[in-house]
Design a protein around this motif. Structure first.
Motif, PDB file in Angstrom:
ATOM      1  N   ILE A  75       0.815  -1.225   0.000  1.00  0.00           N
ATOM      2  CA  ILE A  75       0.000   0.000   0.000  1.00  0.00           C
ATOM      3  C   ILE A  75       0.845   1.271   0.000  1.00  0.00           C
ATOM      4  O   ILE A  75       0.317   2.363   0.158  1.00  0.00           O
ATOM      5  CB  ILE A  75      -0.954   0.018   1.212  1.00  0.00           C
ATOM      6  CG1 ILE A  75      -0.175   0.269   2.513  1.00  0.00           C
ATOM      7  CG2 ILE A  75      -1.766  -1.247   1.300  1.00  0.00           C
ATOM      8  CD1 ILE A  75      -1.062   0.706   3.640  1.00  0.00           C
ATOM      9  N   GLY A  76       2.150   1.125  -0.208  1.00  0.00           N
ATOM     10  CA  GLY A  76       3.031   2.291  -0.141  1.00  0.00           C
ATOM     11  C   GLY A  76       2.652   3.388  -1.113  1.00  0.00           C
ATOM     12  O   GLY A  76       2.545   4.558  -0.738  1.00  0.00           O
ATOM     13  N   THR A  77       2.430   3.036  -2.377  1.00  0.00           N
ATOM     14  CA  THR A  77       2.117   4.050  -3.385  1.00  0.00           C
ATOM     15  C   THR A  77       0.799   4.759  -3.098  1.00  0.00           C
ATOM     16  O   THR A  77       0.759   5.997  -3.087  1.00  0.00           O
ATOM     17  CB  THR A  77       2.099   3.416  -4.786  1.00  0.00           C
ATOM     18  OG1 THR A  77       3.424   2.960  -5.104  1.00  0.00           O
ATOM     19  CG2 THR A  77       1.661   4.426  -5.834  1.00  0.00           C
ATOM     20  N   PRO A  78      -0.309   4.033  -2.831  1.00  0.00           N
ATOM     21  CA  PRO A  78      -1.551   4.739  -2.490  1.00  0.00           C
ATOM     22  C   PRO A  78      -1.401   5.623  -1.248  1.00  0.00           C
ATOM     23  O   PRO A  78      -1.972   6.722  -1.190  1.00  0.00           O
ATOM     24  CB  PRO A  78      -2.551   3.602  -2.244  1.00  0.00           C
ATOM     25  CG  PRO A  78      -2.008   2.447  -3.005  1.00  0.00           C
ATOM     26  CD  PRO A  78      -0.524   2.579  -2.919  1.00  0.00           C
ATOM     27  N   LEU A  79      -0.646   5.141  -0.261  1.00  0.00           N
ATOM     28  CA  LEU A  79      -0.460   5.922   0.960  1.00  0.00           C
ATOM     29  C   LEU A  79       0.314   7.202   0.681  1.00  0.00           C
ATOM     30  O   LEU A  79      -0.018   8.277   1.203  1.00  0.00           O
ATOM     31  CB  LEU A  79       0.261   5.078   2.009  1.00  0.00           C
ATOM     32  CG  LEU A  79       0.439   5.724   3.401  1.00  0.00           C
ATOM     33  CD1 LEU A  79      -0.908   6.136   3.971  1.00  0.00           C
ATOM     34  CD2 LEU A  79       1.138   4.751   4.342  1.00  0.00           C
ATOM     35  N   MET A  80       1.360   7.123  -0.161  1.00  0.00           N
ATOM     36  CA  MET A  80       2.134   8.319  -0.501  1.00  0.00           C
ATOM     37  C   MET A  80       1.280   9.316  -1.276  1.00  0.00           C
ATOM     38  O   MET A  80       1.398  10.535  -1.086  1.00  0.00           O
ATOM     39  CB  MET A  80       3.365   7.927  -1.321  1.00  0.00           C
ATOM     40  CG  MET A  80       4.438   7.191  -0.525  1.00  0.00           C
ATOM     41  SD  MET A  80       5.075   8.140   0.879  1.00  0.00           S
ATOM     42  CE  MET A  80       5.828   9.533   0.042  1.00  0.00           C
ATOM     43  N   ILE A  81       0.430   8.819  -2.161  1.00  0.00           N
ATOM     44  CA  ILE A  81      -0.474   9.717  -2.893  1.00  0.00           C
ATOM     45  C   ILE A  81      -1.434  10.398  -1.916  1.00  0.00           C
ATOM     46  O   ILE A  81      -1.717  11.593  -2.034  1.00  0.00           O
ATOM     47  CB  ILE A  81      -1.236   8.931  -3.976  1.00  0.00           C
ATOM     48  CG1 ILE A  81      -0.261   8.474  -5.075  1.00  0.00           C
ATOM     49  CG2 ILE A  81      -2.349   9.782  -4.585  1.00  0.00           C
ATOM     50  CD1 ILE A  81      -0.881   7.571  -6.121  1.00  0.00           C
ATOM     51  N   ALA A  82      -1.912   9.636  -0.924  1.00  0.00           N
ATOM     52  CA  ALA A  82      -2.800  10.215   0.086  1.00  0.00           C
ATOM     53  C   ALA A  82      -2.072  11.285   0.906  1.00  0.00           C
ATOM     54  O   ALA A  82      -2.634  12.355   1.189  1.00  0.00           O
ATOM     55  CB  ALA A  82      -3.328   9.109   1.006  1.00  0.00           C
ATOM     56  N   ILE A  83      -0.816  11.012   1.282  1.00  0.00           N
ATOM     57  CA  ILE A  83      -0.029  11.991   2.035  1.00  0.00           C
ATOM     58  C   ILE A  83       0.167  13.257   1.205  1.00  0.00           C
ATOM     59  O   ILE A  83       0.048  14.378   1.713  1.00  0.00           O
ATOM     60  CB  ILE A  83       1.330  11.391   2.447  1.00  0.00           C
ATOM     61  CG1 ILE A  83       1.136  10.278   3.472  1.00  0.00           C
ATOM     62  CG2 ILE A  83       2.256  12.471   3.010  1.00  0.00           C
ATOM     63  CD1 ILE A  83       2.407   9.512   3.801  1.00  0.00           C
ATOM     64  N   ALA A  84       0.457  13.087  -0.087  1.00  0.00           N
ATOM     65  CA  ALA A  84       0.633  14.238  -0.971  1.00  0.00           C
ATOM     66  C   ALA A  84      -0.636  15.075  -1.027  1.00  0.00           C
ATOM     67  O   ALA A  84      -0.578  16.320  -0.992  1.00  0.00           O
ATOM     68  CB  ALA A  84       1.030  13.778  -2.371  1.00  0.00           C
ATOM     69  N   CYS A  85      -1.788  14.413  -1.088  1.00  0.00           N
ATOM     70  CA  CYS A  85      -3.059  15.140  -1.144  1.00  0.00           C
ATOM     71  C   CYS A  85      -3.331  15.885   0.162  1.00  0.00           C
ATOM     72  O   CYS A  85      -3.865  17.000   0.163  1.00  0.00           O
ATOM     73  CB  CYS A  85      -4.202  14.180  -1.460  1.00  0.00           C
ATOM     74  SG  CYS A  85      -4.171  13.535  -3.152  1.00  0.00           S
ATOM     75  N   VAL A  86      -2.955  15.279   1.295  1.00  0.00           N
ATOM     76  CA  VAL A  86      -3.112  15.953   2.586  1.00  0.00           C
ATOM     77  C   VAL A  86      -2.243  17.208   2.640  1.00  0.00           C
ATOM     78  O   VAL A  86      -2.683  18.282   3.093  1.00  0.00           O
ATOM     79  CB  VAL A  86      -2.757  15.003   3.751  1.00  0.00           C
ATOM     80  CG1 VAL A  86      -2.677  15.772   5.074  1.00  0.00           C
ATOM     81  CG2 VAL A  86      -3.783  13.883   3.853  1.00  0.00           C
ATOM     82  N   LEU A  87      -0.999  17.095   2.164  1.00  0.00           N
ATOM     83  CA  LEU A  87      -0.104  18.252   2.155  1.00  0.00           C
ATOM     84  C   LEU A  87      -0.635  19.342   1.226  1.00  0.00           C
ATOM     85  O   LEU A  87      -0.515  20.535   1.527  1.00  0.00           O
ATOM     86  CB  LEU A  87       1.299  17.825   1.733  1.00  0.00           C
ATOM     87  CG  LEU A  87       2.045  16.907   2.714  1.00  0.00           C
ATOM     88  CD1 LEU A  87       3.392  16.485   2.135  1.00  0.00           C
ATOM     89  CD2 LEU A  87       2.244  17.590   4.054  1.00  0.00           C
TER      90      LEU A  87
END
Length: 408
Positions: free
Chosen positions: A23-35
């Motif tokens: 789930i690393g890639t989806p999680l990083m995309i989610a973190i980017a969206c939060v930022l």
């Protein structure tokens, strides 16, 4: 290298490694969206947080990862297998690298942070520091968090095997306490490039949270009587003093800490250009066009290095915790010396200005003004706090120079 779930299982990786692979890639995309949300909606350091977040988003999109024309190859800059005798393989970067690889050279070669300091110098008024030279020691005291966190990172690395912090990593993490994003990036790109995404994001996130982090510490460490102190108006500073100041500071820093002169020298060049009044075209360029362009390049490429395999690690969690500790101790260091000055001057110095010794200009000075005025509506601390605030910019650059001279 583990790149997906199948590879992780075949390699017998740990549960955490398999979790990141799945789930690393989806999680990083989610973190980017939060930022992106924090930058756009909450306006947390949007000038840099927005390009950092978008760079993170780009580098973690699967379709982007297969686009050689724009792709960021972090291995070119961190993996010895892609280097020649420990140095960058420039021919490989130019022939195989994408757009962001080429732009990232400005970070790796140490070009962007000094140019940002040039722009900061143009926008900085050292008048309050010149009018009250004693405030420079408040800027120095606020570097307490830098060195305490450096020691804390070494202890954490020694106690927790999963967190691999040596002296170079500890120095890079400690510099977050200076509350100066470009300085943190400048040190990290030399000493611990693998930690650059986490340190950059932590530094700018905590800078944006200064109005949240500092006031509780300020109220905890000072009394109402101290917060209500009204300081005397600063003396006027002549144009001659403002012109001489950047020249003298550059000479002194170059003699004492030569490794800091790249940042301090560019800072003082920008300030001298502003104060001398004879190069208006250059100051406008440094303050606007150049500063804005470098900010985009710096944020976008630093964000693009934040991939799941390197960002979702125990080290990143340690950096986030230690970064917060660094900010808190830096604030406390400035306040502690402010209280000492309050005692030594018979109550003429408001200790709140000590918290502005971190180099987040002018945000930290505004926080001192806000907290002081809530206690006493007749209190105007902004100009008094600007002295330690701009001194903190110099102090964080000097601290960076000390680390670079010791460990690079």
């Amino acid at each position: 290298m583990i790149t997906n779930a199948k590879d992780a299982i075949a390699a017998g990786a740990s549960g955490f490694d398999q979790f990141v692979a799945v789930i690393g890639t989806p999680l990083m995309i989610a973190i980017a969206c939060v930022l992106l949300y924090l930058a756009i909606v909450k306006k947390f350091e949007p000038l840099l947080l927005l390009p950092i977040a978008f760079g993170m988003l780009l580098s973690n999109l699967p379709m982007f990862a297969n686009s050689g024309a724009i792709m960021m190859h972090t291995e070119f800059f961190t993996d010895p297998a892609y280097m020649i005798d420990g140095h960058l393989d420039m021919q490989r970067i130019f022939s195989e690298g994408g757009l962001l690889d080429l732009l990232y050279l400005g970070v790796k070669l140490g070009i962007y942070p000094p140019l940002i300091f040039l722009g900061i110098g143009v926008m900085t008024d050292f008048g309050p520091l010149i009018a009250n030279p004693k405030s420079i020691i408040l800027g120095a005291a606020a570097q307490l968090g830098v060195f305490l966190t450096f020691l804390g990172a070494l202890v954490l690395g020694a106690c927790i095997p999963a967190i691999n912090f040596g002296v170079k990593e500890a120095a890079s993490i400690g510099i977050i306490g200076g509350a100066d994003g470009p300085t943190a990036i400048y040190v990290t790109k030399t000493l611990a490039p693998a930690l650059l995404p986490a340190i950059a994001i932590a530094a700018y996130s905590y800078m944006a949270l200064i109005p949240v982090i500092q006031p509780p510490i300020m109220k905890l460490m000072t009394t109402k009587k101290e917060r209500c102190v009204v300081m005397e108006q600063l003396r006027p500073v002549s144009k001659t003093e403002k012109i001489i100041f950047p020249i003298v500071v550059t000479i002194v820093v170059a003699l004492i800490v030569p490794d800091a002169v790249t940042l301090v020298g560019m800072l003082m060049l920008g300030n001298l250009a502003k104060e001398c009044g004879v190069v208006e075209r250059l100051t406008k360029t440094a303050e606007n066009g150049l500063m804005n362009t470098i900010t985009i390049f710096l944020g976008l490429t630093v964000g693009a290095t934040a991939k799941a395999s390197t960002f979702l690690t125990a080290e990143t969690l340690g950096i986030i915790v230690l970064g917060l500790i660094a900010f808190c101790f830096s604030t406390a260091g400035g306040l502690l010396l402010g209280k000492i000055m309050y005692k030594l001057t018979g109550g003429k110095v408001n200790p709140l200005i000590g918290s502005a010794g971190v180099s987040a200009v002018p945000m930290a000075a505004r926080v001192s003004q806000t907290v002081g005025q809530k206690e006493n509506p007749a209190n105007f601390l902004l100009m008094h706090a600007m002295g330690p605030n701009v001194a903190g910019v110099i102090g964080s650059a000097v601290a960076a120079g000390v680390f670079l001279s010791m460990f690079s």
